[in-house]
Design a protein around this motif. Structure first.
Motif, PDB file in Angstrom:
ATOM      1  N   ARG A 118      21.658 -32.119  81.957  1.00  8.45           N
ATOM      2  CA  ARG A 118      22.451 -32.197  83.181  1.00  8.45           C
ATOM      3  C   ARG A 118      22.628 -30.807  83.791  1.00  8.45           C
ATOM      4  O   ARG A 118      23.010 -29.852  83.124  1.00  8.45           O
ATOM      5  N   GLY A 119      22.311 -30.714  85.097  1.00  8.82           N
ATOM      6  CA  GLY A 119      22.513 -29.474  85.831  1.00  8.82           C
ATOM      7  C   GLY A 119      21.427 -28.440  85.663  1.00  8.82           C
ATOM      8  O   GLY A 119      21.558 -27.325  86.181  1.00  8.82           O
ATOM      9  N   ILE A 120      20.329 -28.766  85.007  1.00 10.30           N
ATOM     10  CA  ILE A 120      19.258 -27.788  84.824  1.00 10.30           C
ATOM     11  C   ILE A 120      18.618 -27.445  86.168  1.00 10.30           C
ATOM     12  O   ILE A 120      18.552 -28.280  87.072  1.00 10.30           O
ATOM     13  N   GLN A 148      14.341 -37.411  81.826  1.00  8.03           N
ATOM     14  CA  GLN A 148      14.805 -38.551  81.042  1.00  8.03           C
ATOM     15  C   GLN A 148      16.306 -38.436  80.801  1.00  8.03           C
ATOM     16  O   GLN A 148      16.761 -37.572  80.060  1.00  8.03           O
ATOM     17  N   GLY A 149      17.067 -39.286  81.486  1.00  9.59           N
ATOM     18  CA  GLY A 149      18.513 -39.238  81.334  1.00  9.59           C
ATOM     19  C   GLY A 149      19.122 -37.940  81.814  1.00  9.59           C
ATOM     20  O   GLY A 149      20.157 -37.503  81.322  1.00  9.59           O
ATOM     21  N   THR A 150      18.494 -37.319  82.792  1.00  3.10           N
ATOM     22  CA  THR A 150      18.948 -36.028  83.323  1.00  3.10           C
ATOM     23  C   THR A 150      19.482 -36.223  84.739  1.00  3.10           C
ATOM     24  O   THR A 150      18.819 -36.830  85.579  1.00  3.10           O
ATOM     25  N   SER A 151      20.667 -35.688  85.009  1.00  2.00           N
ATOM     26  CA  SER A 151      21.298 -35.803  86.318  1.00  2.00           C
ATOM     27  C   SER A 151      21.668 -34.426  86.859  1.00  2.00           C
ATOM     28  O   SER A 151      21.787 -33.459  86.109  1.00  2.00           O
ATOM     29  N   GLU A 152      21.823 -34.365  88.190  1.00  2.44           N
ATOM     30  CA  GLU A 152      22.243 -33.146  88.886  1.00  2.44           C
ATOM     31  C   GLU A 152      21.303 -31.979  88.610  1.00  2.44           C
ATOM     32  O   GLU A 152      21.705 -30.826  88.602  1.00  2.44           O
ATOM     33  N   ALA A 153      20.031 -32.295  88.398  1.00  2.00           N
ATOM     34  CA  ALA A 153      19.024 -31.266  88.164  1.00  2.00           C
ATOM     35  C   ALA A 153      18.415 -30.816  89.487  1.00  2.00           C
ATOM     36  O   ALA A 153      18.490 -31.524  90.497  1.00  2.00           O
TER      37      ALA A 153
END
Length: 260
Positions: A94-96, A122-127
């Motif tokens: 998250r956030g990367i 995969q399951g990553t948000s706000e990237a």
């Protein structure tokens, strides 16, 4: 099963929106971080080797080490060509923020086997991913330049291979900005795929200044009824000029906004 909705056009151009209506999915059009800029102690630096060797391991290591809670900064990729021979996995980060030095300066080139995506969120948000090009080495096949999907939390797979209820991390509010996706003498099936792993929501993404060309099926594949609310700004999609190419391909219930 609902009917699929197809937007069948060879070319889509979406002009930038006026002030106040652009930020539906997250921060857009972030300022470029110079490769030799200040505060690089906060950032991970990946130097492209210009085809001297595969750069997959270096980029994957930088992504795996990202830890937002402990102050990790952006992953900054140098100008030049980075050869990618395996899928880069961006799982539950998250956030990367991953950025090159410009879509005509930093190029990630797929040199792996068919059946893969180059970058898999995969399951990553706000990237945030931006300021680079994603292309395919001559003679190679790439299923998708970018995948976005939900993911199951580690150790939460049951005996039947399904994710335990309530243990899925969704993918949402990611930003792709100033990216060129194309193939030259190779095969690129999809530019970006928004997929519904484990049936979870995957939407409200923001796509700005995405140029996709030479794909054989569609620039964007948007899957299922839970992929809603994504926004496209300043995008240009141009297929392989054969019958059947689609700029956007979405199933019933998909809701997207093309700002003007």
């Amino acid at each position: 099963m609902g009917h699929r909705i197809r937007i069948v056009i060879a070319l889509i151009s979406c002009a930038n929106c006026s002030d106040g209506g652009c930020d539906r999915a997250g921060a857009s059009h972030a300022a470029l971080i110079p490769f030799n800029g200040n505060d690089l102690d906060l950032n991970s630096i990946v130097t492209c080797t210009n085809n001297a060797q595969a750069d997959t391991a270096a980029l994957q290591q930088a992504i795996d080490a990202f830890d937002r809670e402990n102050g990790s900064g952006a992953i900054v990729i140098s100008a030049g060509t980075c050869k990618i021979d395996q899928s880069i996995i961006i799982a539950q980060k998250r956030g990367i923020r991953i950025q090159g030095q410009g879509r005509f300066q930093t190029r990630l080139v797929w040199a792996g086997n068919a059946g893969s995506a180059m970058l898999s969120f995969q399951g990553t948000s706000e990237a945030y991913l931006g300021h680079l090009a994603l292309t395919v080495e001559n003679g190679k096949t790439l299923d998708a330049a970018i995948d976005m999907r939900s993911d199951c939390v580690a150790d939460a797979i049951d005996n039947d291979g399904y994710c335990v209820e309530g243990r899925t991390t969704t993918s949402s509010r990611n930003t792709l900005d100033n990216i060129y996706i194309a193939n030259f003498g190779s095969t690129l099936t999809y530019g970006v795929r928004i997929l519904l792993g484990n049936g979870q929501a995957n939407g409200r993404h923001h796509f700005e200044q995405i140029n996709a060309a030479g794909y054989t099926k569609s620039a964007f594949l948007i899957e299922g009824m839970n992929s809603k609310g994504s926004t496209f700004l300043g995008c240009n999609f141009n297929g392989a000029r054969n019958a059947g190419q689609e700029a956007l391909f979405g199933e019933s219930g998909v809701s997207t906004v093309c700002q003007s």
